[in-house]
Write an enzyme that holds these catalytic residues in place. Structure first.
Site, PDB file in Angstrom:
ATOM      1  N   ASP A  37     -20.728  14.866 -13.476  1.00 24.32           N
ATOM      2  CA  ASP A  37     -19.703  15.624 -14.208  1.00 24.32           C
ATOM      3  C   ASP A  37     -18.494  15.958 -13.331  1.00 24.32           C
ATOM      4  OD1 ASP A  37     -21.022  17.320 -12.556  1.00 24.32           O
ATOM      5  OD2 ASP A  37     -21.268  18.932 -14.020  1.00 24.32           O
ATOM      6  N   HIS A 238      -7.419  -8.220   0.212  1.00 23.25           N
ATOM      7  CA  HIS A 238      -7.544  -6.868  -0.369  1.00 23.25           C
ATOM      8  C   HIS A 238      -8.636  -6.067   0.331  1.00 23.25           C
ATOM      9  CE1 HIS A 238      -5.593  -8.373  -4.352  1.00 23.25           C
ATOM     10  NE2 HIS A 238      -4.704  -8.064  -3.435  1.00 23.25           N
ATOM     11  N   ASP A 255      -1.808  -2.006   5.672  1.00 26.09           N
ATOM     12  CA  ASP A 255      -1.016  -2.098   4.443  1.00 26.09           C
ATOM     13  C   ASP A 255      -1.215  -0.775   3.721  1.00 26.09           C
ATOM     14  OD1 ASP A 255       0.066  -2.623   1.945  1.00 26.09           O
ATOM     15  OD2 ASP A 255      -0.879  -4.588   1.734  1.00 26.09           O
ATOM     16  N   ASP A 266       5.261   0.751  -0.293  1.00 25.42           N
ATOM     17  CA  ASP A 266       4.281  -0.299   0.024  1.00 25.42           C
ATOM     18  C   ASP A 266       4.721  -1.005   1.304  1.00 25.42           C
ATOM     19  OD1 ASP A 266       2.372  -2.288  -0.089  1.00 25.42           O
ATOM     20  OD2 ASP A 266       3.117  -3.217  -1.933  1.00 25.42           O
ATOM     21  N   HIS A 345      -0.928 -16.288  -0.956  1.00 26.88           N
ATOM     22  CA  HIS A 345      -0.406 -15.382  -1.984  1.00 26.88           C
ATOM     23  C   HIS A 345       1.111 -15.535  -2.103  1.00 26.88           C
ATOM     24  CE1 HIS A 345       1.116 -12.443   1.024  1.00 26.88           C
ATOM     25  NE2 HIS A 345      -0.016 -12.612   1.683  1.00 26.88           N
ATOM     26  N   HIS A 349       6.275  -8.713  -5.303  1.00 27.72           N
ATOM     27  CA  HIS A 349       5.975  -8.145  -6.619  1.00 27.72           C
ATOM     28  C   HIS A 349       6.964  -7.017  -6.850  1.00 27.72           C
ATOM     29  CE1 HIS A 349       3.992  -4.697  -4.625  1.00 27.72           C
ATOM     30  NE2 HIS A 349       3.390  -5.574  -3.851  1.00 27.72           N
ATOM     31  N   HIS A 356       2.318  -2.318  -8.139  1.00 27.35           N
ATOM     32  CA  HIS A 356       2.610  -3.624  -8.737  1.00 27.35           C
ATOM     33  C   HIS A 356       3.259  -3.283 -10.072  1.00 27.35           C
ATOM     34  CE1 HIS A 356      -0.924  -5.428  -6.240  1.00 27.35           C
ATOM     35  NE2 HIS A 356       0.130  -5.162  -5.515  1.00 27.35           N
ATOM     36  N   GLU A 380       6.674  -9.764   1.422  1.00 19.61           N
ATOM     37  CA  GLU A 380       5.458  -9.623   2.212  1.00 19.61           C
ATOM     38  C   GLU A 380       4.777 -10.954   2.554  1.00 19.61           C
ATOM     39  OE1 GLU A 380       2.111  -7.876   0.002  1.00 19.61           O
ATOM     40  OE2 GLU A 380       3.515  -7.406  -1.598  1.00 19.61           O
ATOM     41  N   TYR A 384      -2.794 -16.360   7.505  1.00 18.41           N
ATOM     42  CA  TYR A 384      -4.192 -15.914   7.614  1.00 18.41           C
ATOM     43  C   TYR A 384      -5.046 -17.097   8.082  1.00 18.41           C
ATOM     44  CZ  TYR A 384      -1.914 -12.571   4.558  1.00 18.41           C
ATOM     45  OH  TYR A 384      -1.015 -11.672   4.030  1.00 18.41           O
ATOM     46  N   ARG A 401       0.531  -9.935   8.274  1.00 19.99           N
ATOM     47  CA  ARG A 401       1.436  -9.774   7.131  1.00 19.99           C
ATOM     48  C   ARG A 401       2.472  -8.722   7.525  1.00 19.99           C
ATOM     49  NH1 ARG A 401      -2.041  -9.137   3.480  1.00 19.99           N
ATOM     50  NH2 ARG A 401      -2.188  -6.891   3.129  1.00 19.99           N
ATOM     51  N   GLU A 403       5.445  -6.433   5.555  1.00 16.91           N
ATOM     52  CA  GLU A 403       5.879  -6.113   4.184  1.00 16.91           C
ATOM     53  C   GLU A 403       6.885  -4.967   4.172  1.00 16.91           C
ATOM     54  OE1 GLU A 403       2.760  -4.594   1.592  1.00 16.91           O
ATOM     55  OE2 GLU A 403       3.977  -5.067  -0.175  1.00 16.91           O
TER      56      GLU A 403
END
Ligand code: GLY
Ligand code: MN
Ligand code: MN
Length: 434
Positions: A37, A238, A255, A266, A345, A349, A356, A380, A384, A401, A403
């Site tokens: 709850d 991710h 990130d 971001d 990728h 975005h 996003h 970004e 990899y 990366r 960004e």
């Protein structure tokens, strides 16, 4: 800094004007159960927030387009409930404070729908609110069975997103102020963790520092779960597990961005935990940085959404060729999409209330849309290299990366996150110096 309630009202009016006639129904999110709850802290649905600013769960907004009026259905004022869960506006106060023409009790929403549908042949709903669509459809069926088909058979349920997304995607001066603020907090948070990093920490401790920094700067929430990925974890796009111990000889990819007044930021930075880039780390980092700068330079009004991406891909393909990781001409690396093994990728975005954010990437013919002033997109690119035998050993298990968040402004891309360091010498002068 808060966006004023009169601005939300202006947005409702503008939407009504765009639609011409019909009725808009938008329902806010519900509380989400965390366990038994107990619930997660509540976050409003971004569309509901954009058109109301009203912060209570389950509330419903109705906009009658012609003549214009707007109603808010909200929870009953309940002193006992307030002792447990806190302040409730109640319908009357909700309407007064948030500038709706009427405040109604949420209990009466179901019944009111029938009347609304009777008066309006067009009903605009969010595509993703399938429950509301079901409810409206059932009401329509019920009403037409009741022999009032003359009106009801003509009802049309139309996607609201098509009309609301273009409004959300161009940021107003008010919104830009808030987003710039979010970007500055996030930029400083990255610098804070860079300065205080040490190799005996765990990734979740870095995550804790980011959350601490956001919170003490009045940005209580992350815009998304922070990715704190050291070493090979950075190759998981991710990664939010954030459980590994840091290793001095590895890079760390962070990130992370805060949410401020509902708006996202971001940022990704990748840097050596020990403070100095090794030669292979530096070589790869330099390629990604050059790709990122080339992509940012393409953020110009009327350029295609794909222009930044392909600018980045060109530099990455050249870099992979120079390092002899890929063979053949740059053109053939791009045409055969061989780079996708290491850059899987896209580069950008939209960003806004949602990290996003809403907005089309392609038009109805499948062509990438053109960039417009006031839009914000991320840039970004990354590389990899998982533990893959086809890659020279020195590059294996490295993920990089970089960004930033960029505002489209004629031919002058404005990097909202530019205060966050990304040059190699800047990074090396900050890391571990806290
Ligand atoms: N942090 C999510 C993204 O960069 O898209
Ligand atoms: Mn992003
Ligand atoms: Mn990101």
């Amino acid at each position: 800094m808060i966006i004023r309630n009169v601005v939300y009202k202006q947005r409702r009016k503008q939407l009504a004007k765009i639609l011409g006639d019909g009725v808009v129904i938008i329902r806010n999110s519900s509380d989400q159960v965390r366990s038994n709850d107990t619930t997660f802290p509540f976050r409003s649905n971004s569309y509901f927030h954009y058109f109301s600013g009203f912060p209570e769960s389950n509330a419903v907004m109705v906009i009658n387009c012609k003549p214009f009026s707007a109603w808010i259905f909200s929870k009953t004022k309940d002193k006992t409930k307030e002792i447990w869960d806190g302040f409730i506006y109640g319908p009357k106060e909700a309407a007064r404070k948030f500038l709706f023409d009427q405040g109604l009790d949420l209990k009466h929403f179901d019944d009111s729908i029938s009347d609304l549908l009777a008066k309006n042949s067009k009903v605009y709903l969010l595509q993703e609110d399938l429950n509301l669509r079901d409810l409206v459809s059932k009401k329509l069926n019920h009403l037409s069975n009741n022999k009032r088909a003359d009106v009801f058979l003509k009802n049309e349920i139309i996607s609201l997103n098509t009309f609301a997304d273009p409004m959300r995607s161009i940021k107003s001066a008010d919104e830009l102020k808030v987003i710039r603020h979010a970007a500055n907090i996030s930029s400083k948070a990255h610098q804070f963790v860079m300065a205080n990093i040490h190799a005996d920490s765990f990734e979740y401790q870095i995550e804790a520092r980011l959350k601490y920094f956001f919170g003490v700067h009045n940005a209580r929430n992350e815009a998304y779960s922070s990715i704190v990925a050291s070493g090979k974890n950075a190759c998981i796009l991710h990664y939010i597990n954030n459980q590994s111990k840091l290793n001095e000889s590895e890079l760390i990819l962070i990130d992370a961005g805060c949410e401020y007044e509902g708006y996202a930021s971001d940022i990704t930075r990748t840097f050596p935990i020990g403070g100095k880039f090794s030669k292979p780390q530096r070589d790869l980092y330099s390629i990604v940085l050059e790709a990122q700068k080339a992509a940012i330079a393409q953020v110009k009004k009327n350029n295609s959404f794909n222009d930044p991406h392909f600018a980045a891909v060109k530099v990455l393909a050249q870099g992979l060729k120079d390092l002899k990781i890929l063979q053949g001409s740059v053109n053939s690396i791009i045409e055969k999409e061989e780079y996708k093994k290491f850059y899987m990728h896209r580069t950008s975005h939209w960003m806004g209330l949602d990290v996003h954010d809403v907005g089309d990437y392609f038009d109805h013919r499948g062509k990438p849309v053109k960039l417009k002033n006031g839009q914000i997109l991320t840039i970004e690119p990354g590389l990899y290299f998982s533990d893959d035998r086809s890659v020279p050993k020195a590059f294996r298990n490295i993920g990089i990366r970089i960004e930033d968040d960029v505002l489209v402004n004629n031919s002058h891309p404005e990097v909202l996150t530019s205060s966050c360091p990304k040059e190699i010498d800047e990074l090396e002068s900050i890391i571990g110096k806290g």
